[in-house]
Design an enzyme around this catalytic site. Sequence first.
Site, PDB file in Angstrom:
ATOM      1  N   CYS A 118       0.831  -1.207   0.000  1.00 52.45           N
ATOM      2  CA  CYS A 118       0.000   0.000   0.000  1.00 52.45           C
ATOM      3  C   CYS A 118       0.863   1.254   0.000  1.00 52.45           C
ATOM      4  O   CYS A 118       1.764   1.403   0.830  1.00 52.45           O
ATOM      5  CB  CYS A 118      -0.899  -0.007   1.227  1.00 52.45           C
ATOM      6  N   GLY A 158      -5.577   5.757   5.507  1.00 48.60           N
ATOM      7  CA  GLY A 158      -5.747   5.567   6.942  1.00 48.60           C
ATOM      8  C   GLY A 158      -6.463   4.291   7.323  1.00 48.60           C
ATOM      9  O   GLY A 158      -7.138   3.656   6.503  1.00 48.60           O
ATOM     10  N   SER A 190     -13.895   0.167   6.658  1.00 46.95           N
ATOM     11  CA  SER A 190     -12.944  -0.896   6.345  1.00 46.95           C
ATOM     12  C   SER A 190     -11.838  -0.969   7.392  1.00 46.95           C
ATOM     13  O   SER A 190     -11.512   0.032   8.031  1.00 46.95           O
ATOM     14  CB  SER A 190     -12.328  -0.597   4.973  1.00 46.95           C
ATOM     15  N   ASN A 216      -6.485 -10.379   2.362  1.00 50.63           N
ATOM     16  CA  ASN A 216      -5.282 -10.476   1.502  1.00 50.63           C
ATOM     17  C   ASN A 216      -4.344 -11.652   1.737  1.00 50.63           C
ATOM     18  O   ASN A 216      -3.436 -11.861   0.925  1.00 50.63           O
ATOM     19  CB  ASN A 216      -4.456  -9.183   1.575  1.00 50.63           C
ATOM     20  N   ASN A 290      -2.609  -3.138  -7.697  1.00 53.63           N
ATOM     21  CA  ASN A 290      -2.242  -1.946  -8.478  1.00 53.63           C
ATOM     22  C   ASN A 290      -0.939  -1.434  -7.927  1.00 53.63           C
ATOM     23  O   ASN A 290      -0.926  -0.817  -6.871  1.00 53.63           O
ATOM     24  CB  ASN A 290      -3.267  -0.839  -8.274  1.00 53.63           C
ATOM     25  N   CYS A 333      -7.302   1.099  -5.396  1.00 56.92           N
ATOM     26  CA  CYS A 333      -7.067   0.622  -4.032  1.00 56.92           C
ATOM     27  C   CYS A 333      -5.585   0.573  -3.718  1.00 56.92           C
ATOM     28  O   CYS A 333      -4.803   0.028  -4.499  1.00 56.92           O
ATOM     29  CB  CYS A 333      -7.636  -0.785  -3.870  1.00 56.92           C
TER      30      CYS A 333
HETATM   31  S1  SF4 Z   1      -4.258   2.592   4.252  1.00 58.62           S
HETATM   32 FE1  SF4 Z   1      -5.177   0.527   4.569  1.00 58.62          FE
HETATM   33  S2  SF4 Z   1      -4.006  -0.844   3.224  1.00 58.62           S
HETATM   34 FE2  SF4 Z   1      -2.819   1.073   3.433  1.00 58.62          FE
HETATM   35  S3  SF4 Z   1      -1.385   0.698   5.122  1.00 58.62           S
HETATM   36 FE3  SF4 Z   1      -3.211   1.646   5.998  1.00 58.62          FE
HETATM   37  S4  SF4 Z   1      -4.514  -0.072   6.634  1.00 58.62           S
HETATM   38 FE4  SF4 Z   1      -2.961  -0.906   5.212  1.00 58.62          FE
END
Ligand code: SF4
Length: 349
Positions: A118, A158, A190, A216, A290, A333
């Site tokens: 991410c 976040g 989420s 995941n 992505n 995402c």
């Molecule tokens: S924004 Fe979501 S996917 Fe990205 S580091 Fe934070 S908790 Fe993980």
Amino acid sequence: MDVFGLTCGELADEFGRRYGKGMFHAAALYREIFKNGNETFTHAPEFAASFALAGKIAGDMRTPACRIQSRIDDGEVVKFATALTDGCVVESVIIPTQGRTTLCVSSQVGCQMGCRFCVTGSMGFVRNLTVSEIVWQVWAARFLLHHAVDNIVFMGMGEPMDNLDAVIQAVRVMIDQRGLSIPPNHVSVSTAGHGDGIRRLAAIRPAHLRLAVSLNAVTDALRSRLMPINRKYPLAQLKDALMAFPANKRDFILIGYVLLAGVNDSIEDADRLAVFLEGLPARVNLIAYNGADDSPFTAPDDAEMIGFRDRLVERNIFVRIRQSRGRKVMAACGQLGASLAKDGRRSGS
Ligand code: SF4
């Protein structure tokens, strides 16, 4: 008086304490701001006979001093960056789908969860957003960018469970029927798998608010490597928290599963995922990874994704492959924050 942080009922209470007034005037202000998209309310007929009161309220009221710093379009998808008063920037994404317009909102500047795939996670954590800053993203999408947003997903920058009080109050403002009036079952919060947060959300959520989990991986070894939060809440604990999440017949838990080629996309992974979901009212969204340009991960090809999906279908799992939209503008995402510096400010600004 922070209007974007209050429900209409709370605003009426505030009017009672401050001015000896109530819902008649509060509802008028709320309608002008949140239904009509105005930044002022003093022209409302309810204040026609009370100029002095309107002036006093206008002087006492605060709205977020946020502004849209930039927007980038990719077809129908719009990514916009909001500049906050302290110079931090967060990104949000408007995603029109059939019959619905979804807004992916941010709840923090950066994120401390550090998920390996991410972009936001690579920024680290800067600060939590306030209730007003979260609600403002919806207001701006509706009234500054003119998209009829009616579906909210807390899947932007976040980890919402790390800012849960603000997130829940923001949801209460968003679903207020005198204002933005988002249907509660069109709001999904989420999490990367914050077990305590899930239990707290279950206790304090407005009815019908949906839970989404970014899963995941379905072995602790792999999940801890991809998502460090798994060391604190391993899969067994996460499953316990999900099993305890109250669900009526129409509720389901949305499970996000980002497919990483050669990492978590084998048929054995699909089988393990099916086992993990046993007993849960779950729907699975499969999303092709992505990547940022320098990422060690790649997306599987279509045939592998279809094979993974079909295996889940064989095992009676409700599953869809979601096209991740907005890739070109880094709005898909896991891509938000790519253009921000580590301190949460716009690179180069
Ligand atoms: S924004 Fe979501 S996917 Fe990205 S580091 Fe934070 S908790 Fe993980």
